[in-house]
Design a protein around this motif. Structure first.
Motif, PDB file in Angstrom:
ATOM      1  N   GLU A  75      37.188   6.177  92.912  1.00 31.59           N
ATOM      2  CA  GLU A  75      36.833   7.502  92.402  1.00 31.59           C
ATOM      3  C   GLU A  75      35.793   8.101  93.344  1.00 31.59           C
ATOM      4  OE1 GLU A  75      34.635   7.330  88.664  1.00 31.59           O
ATOM      5  OE2 GLU A  75      34.193   5.218  89.063  1.00 31.59           O
ATOM      6  N   PRO A  76      35.511   9.402  93.229  1.00 29.27           N
ATOM      7  CA  PRO A  76      34.515  10.009  94.120  1.00 29.27           C
ATOM      8  C   PRO A  76      33.168   9.279  94.050  1.00 29.27           C
ATOM      9  CG  PRO A  76      35.755  11.714  93.005  1.00 29.27           C
ATOM     10  CD  PRO A  76      36.182  10.414  92.386  1.00 29.27           C
ATOM     11  N   ALA A  77      32.570   9.087  95.243  1.00 29.92           N
ATOM     12  CA  ALA A  77      31.265   8.403  95.298  1.00 29.92           C
ATOM     13  C   ALA A  77      30.242   9.167  94.471  1.00 29.92           C
ATOM     14  CB  ALA A  77      30.809   8.303  96.761  1.00 29.92           C
ATOM     15  N   LYS A  78      29.495   8.436  93.664  1.00 29.95           N
ATOM     16  CA  LYS A  78      28.529   9.066  92.750  1.00 29.95           C
ATOM     17  C   LYS A  78      27.552   9.973  93.497  1.00 29.95           C
ATOM     18  CE  LYS A  78      29.687   6.845  88.833  1.00 29.95           C
ATOM     19  NZ  LYS A  78      31.011   6.359  89.226  1.00 29.95           N
ATOM     20  N   GLU A  79      27.184   9.562  94.722  1.00 28.01           N
ATOM     21  CA  GLU A  79      26.201  10.329  95.492  1.00 28.01           C
ATOM     22  C   GLU A  79      26.725  11.707  95.904  1.00 28.01           C
ATOM     23  OE1 GLU A  79      25.646   5.916  96.525  1.00 28.01           O
ATOM     24  OE2 GLU A  79      27.293   7.287  96.049  1.00 28.01           O
ATOM     25  N   LEU A  80      28.052  11.886  95.857  1.00 26.77           N
ATOM     26  CA  LEU A  80      28.649  13.150  96.284  1.00 26.77           C
ATOM     27  C   LEU A  80      29.006  14.061  95.106  1.00 26.77           C
ATOM     28  CD1 LEU A  80      31.041  11.740  99.045  1.00 26.77           C
ATOM     29  CD2 LEU A  80      28.746  12.711  99.336  1.00 26.77           C
ATOM     30  N   VAL A  81      28.731  13.578  93.899  1.00 25.34           N
ATOM     31  CA  VAL A  81      29.088  14.336  92.692  1.00 25.34           C
ATOM     32  C   VAL A  81      27.840  15.019  92.125  1.00 25.34           C
ATOM     33  CG1 VAL A  81      29.896  14.118  90.310  1.00 25.34           C
ATOM     34  CG2 VAL A  81      31.047  12.855  92.141  1.00 25.34           C
ATOM     35  N   THR A  82      27.934  16.315  91.895  1.00 27.51           N
ATOM     36  CA  THR A  82      26.848  17.094  91.294  1.00 27.51           C
ATOM     37  C   THR A  82      27.459  18.028  90.253  1.00 27.51           C
ATOM     38  OG1 THR A  82      27.079  18.934  92.863  1.00 27.51           O
ATOM     39  CG2 THR A  82      25.617  17.116  93.517  1.00 27.51           C
ATOM     40  N   PRO A  83      26.618  18.692  89.434  1.00 22.76           N
ATOM     41  CA  PRO A  83      27.179  19.689  88.494  1.00 22.76           C
ATOM     42  C   PRO A  83      27.977  20.774  89.226  1.00 22.76           C
ATOM     43  CG  PRO A  83      24.922  19.157  87.885  1.00 22.76           C
ATOM     44  CD  PRO A  83      25.178  18.473  89.197  1.00 22.76           C
ATOM     45  N   GLU A  84      27.531  21.130  90.428  1.00 25.59           N
ATOM     46  CA  GLU A  84      28.253  22.158  91.186  1.00 25.59           C
ATOM     47  C   GLU A  84      29.517  21.595  91.852  1.00 25.59           C
ATOM     48  OE1 GLU A  84      24.876  21.414  92.000  1.00 25.59           O
ATOM     49  OE2 GLU A  84      24.338  22.787  90.357  1.00 25.59           O
ATOM     50  N   ASN A  85      29.507  20.285  92.128  1.00 22.47           N
ATOM     51  CA  ASN A  85      30.658  19.623  92.744  1.00 22.47           C
ATOM     52  C   ASN A  85      31.092  18.444  91.874  1.00 22.47           C
ATOM     53  OD1 ASN A  85      30.952  21.046  95.402  1.00 22.47           O
ATOM     54  ND2 ASN A  85      28.826  20.367  95.596  1.00 22.47           N
ATOM     55  N   PRO A  86      31.759  18.747  90.761  1.00 22.55           N
ATOM     56  CA  PRO A  86      32.181  17.667  89.860  1.00 22.55           C
ATOM     57  C   PRO A  86      33.273  16.815  90.511  1.00 22.55           C
ATOM     58  CG  PRO A  86      33.155  19.749  89.185  1.00 22.55           C
ATOM     59  CD  PRO A  86      32.191  20.070  90.284  1.00 22.55           C
ATOM     60  N   PRO A  87      33.511  15.628  89.983  1.00 22.82           N
ATOM     61  CA  PRO A  87      34.560  14.770  90.570  1.00 22.82           C
ATOM     62  C   PRO A  87      35.932  15.430  90.436  1.00 22.82           C
ATOM     63  CG  PRO A  87      33.785  13.863  88.474  1.00 22.82           C
ATOM     64  CD  PRO A  87      32.865  15.000  88.816  1.00 22.82           C
ATOM     65  N   LEU A  88      36.667  15.454  91.548  1.00 23.90           N
ATOM     66  CA  LEU A  88      38.002  16.069  91.545  1.00 23.90           C
ATOM     67  C   LEU A  88      39.080  15.102  91.075  1.00 23.90           C
ATOM     68  CD1 LEU A  88      37.929  18.006  94.963  1.00 23.90           C
ATOM     69  CD2 LEU A  88      37.557  18.920  92.665  1.00 23.90           C
ATOM     70  N   TYR A  89      38.757  13.792  91.074  1.00 21.98           N
ATOM     71  CA  TYR A  89      39.786  12.799  90.790  1.00 21.98           C
ATOM     72  C   TYR A  89      39.293  11.802  89.741  1.00 21.98           C
ATOM     73  CZ  TYR A  89      41.041  14.569  95.411  1.00 21.98           C
ATOM     74  OH  TYR A  89      41.310  15.386  96.471  1.00 21.98           O
ATOM     75  N   PRO A  90      40.170  11.375  88.846  1.00 24.92           N
ATOM     76  CA  PRO A  90      39.813  10.308  87.901  1.00 24.92           C
ATOM     77  C   PRO A  90      39.911   8.947  88.594  1.00 24.92           C
ATOM     78  CG  PRO A  90      42.095  10.949  87.565  1.00 24.92           C
ATOM     79  CD  PRO A  90      41.554  11.851  88.650  1.00 24.92           C
ATOM     80  N   PRO A  91      39.262   7.912  88.052  1.00 26.60           N
ATOM     81  CA  PRO A  91      39.372   6.575  88.651  1.00 26.60           C
ATOM     82  C   PRO A  91      40.812   6.059  88.590  1.00 26.60           C
ATOM     83  CG  PRO A  91      37.600   6.672  87.020  1.00 26.60           C
ATOM     84  CD  PRO A  91      38.385   7.926  86.872  1.00 26.60           C
ATOM     85  N   MET A  92      41.255   5.425  89.667  1.00 27.93           N
ATOM     86  CA  MET A  92      42.579   4.793  89.691  1.00 27.93           C
ATOM     87  C   MET A  92      42.540   3.673  90.724  1.00 27.93           C
ATOM     88  SD  MET A  92      46.384   6.373  90.584  1.00 27.93           S
ATOM     89  CE  MET A  92      46.725   7.159  89.033  1.00 27.93           C
ATOM     90  N   THR A  93      43.071   2.511  90.387  1.00 29.65           N
ATOM     91  CA  THR A  93      43.100   1.425  91.366  1.00 29.65           C
ATOM     92  C   THR A  93      44.171   1.710  92.415  1.00 29.65           C
ATOM     93  OG1 THR A  93      44.775   0.058  90.264  1.00 29.65           O
ATOM     94  CG2 THR A  93      42.463  -0.231  89.560  1.00 29.65           C
TER      95      THR A  93
END
Length: 357
Positions: free
Chosen positions: A309-327
């Motif tokens: 999933e998107p690295a936590k350090e790159l996720v902000t309220p303005e840049n929410p995660p674009l992808y859900p976790p998937m193996t």
């Protein structure tokens, strides 16, 4: 290893079609008009970025900037002075060319099935009646070690297993170096991307592509448009004949390979980890009426059961995660059912609110 019964239809070796001298390709290989190579092919001298890694040894930050821009704008770049010996590159390519010219009975003993794809194959995807690509290939695992089985590797030419093994170890090391660079360029610690892949417990595999001569290269493709599902790909291209095309906007750019360079491209898993800062870009392969081609695609992948999933350090309220976790296992299964399919695979993962981005 002969497991052709697991495919939806009998397997036809493209090399045998080419060698038969037929003047017209079978309908199974004719692409729809919108997918044929003449559509939007850019015949100019434009090329993907070529980056000399030698200056990295001297702390040249402009090299980092060049790689960063290539990952964001192209998803592809070539690297020179990468540390893998030119002699090894030439020999491993020649080993595989020799393998594909062995008698068909020998190659057939390595025939693969869609369960693992390991071995000698001629199609990707299991959809019955699908339009096929003009290529044969050989797929094998290098990591994790529990999947590495020398008995599934070609025994001929005589030095094949030794050369393939040496090559595999060298490209694994090179990918480890590149992962640090990609991580730093995202503003992350140098080990963040590697740790997200599972640290030392990564996956690595090799697909060697054989593209025979084709009597109607304007009607088909050696490999249909797709983005790579894994983490990072290192391609050792044919040293004589270009064929790889990369999508840039609405155009297809034919890559002009530099001598003894690797072509590096970002896969879907790194696009997800970077939250789409880095781009996994569509590419395809055209074929040639006069010459065969051999290329080696090395895939450096996450450990198969770790959620990506998107690295936590790159996720902000303005840049929410674009992808859900998937193996990667889950994602790969999704891909294998469908075969090469443009960018629709990774785009389909996007969170519903982001599906129009």
């Amino acid at each position: 290893m002969n497991s052709q019964i697991d495919w939806p239809e009998p397997i036809v070796r493209v090399q045998s079609l080419s060698d038969s001298g037929l003047p017209v390709i079978p309908d199974r290989y004719v692409k729809p008009p919108t997918e044929r190579p003449a559509i939007n092919s850019d015949g100019s001298e434009v090329n993907i970025p070529i980056i000399d890694l030698q200056d990295l040894l001297y702390g040249d930050d402009t090299i980092l900037a060049q790689i960063s821009e290539a990952c964001r704008e192209w998803g592809f770049f070539q690297i020179l002075n990468h540390g893998v010996s030119p002699q090894l590159l030439d020999r491993v390519r020649e080993v595989w060319r020799e393998f594909f010219h062995l008698p068909v009975e020998i190659k057939q003993s390595y025939a693969n099935s869609p369960k693992t794809y390991e071995g000698y194959g001629s199609r990707l995807g299991v959809e019955k009646g699908a339009i096929l690509d003009w290529s044969d290939y050989y797929f094998l695992h290098l990591l994790p070690l529990k999947l590495k089985d020398y008995n599934k590797w070609p025994a001929l030419p005589a030095d094949a297993r030794q050369v393939i093994d040496e090559y595999g170890k060298e490209v694994v090391k090179l990918c480890g170096r590149l992962m640090k660079i990609l991580s730093i360029n995202l503003g992350l610690g140098e080990d963040i991307l590697q740790n997200a892949f599972g640290g030392e417990n990564i996956g690595a595999c090799l697909r060697v592509n054989y593209y025979p001569k084709c009597p109607q290269p304007d009607l088909t493709l050696g490999l249909s448009s797709h983005s790579d599902p894994g983490g990072m790909t290192l391609l050792l291209p044919d040293n004589q004949v270009p064929g790889l095309q990369v999508r840039k906007g609405n155009n297809w750019i034919t890559v002009k390979p530099a001598r003894h360079a690797f072509i590096v491209n970002i896969g879907d898993q790194i696009q997800v980890l970077s939250n789409a800062i880095y781009k996994s870009v569509e590419h395809r392969v055209i074929v040639n009426a006069a010459k065969e081609r051999v290329s080696l695609a090395f895939f450096y992948n996450p450990k198969s059961d770790i959620p990506i999933e998107p690295a936590k350090e790159l996720v902000t309220p303005e840049n929410p995660p674009l992808y859900p976790p998937m193996t990667f296992d889950e994602y790969r299964l999704f891909i294998r059912m469908r075969g090469p399919c443009g960018k629709s695979q990774v785009e389909a993962l996007k969170s519903p609110r982001d599906c129009n981005k």
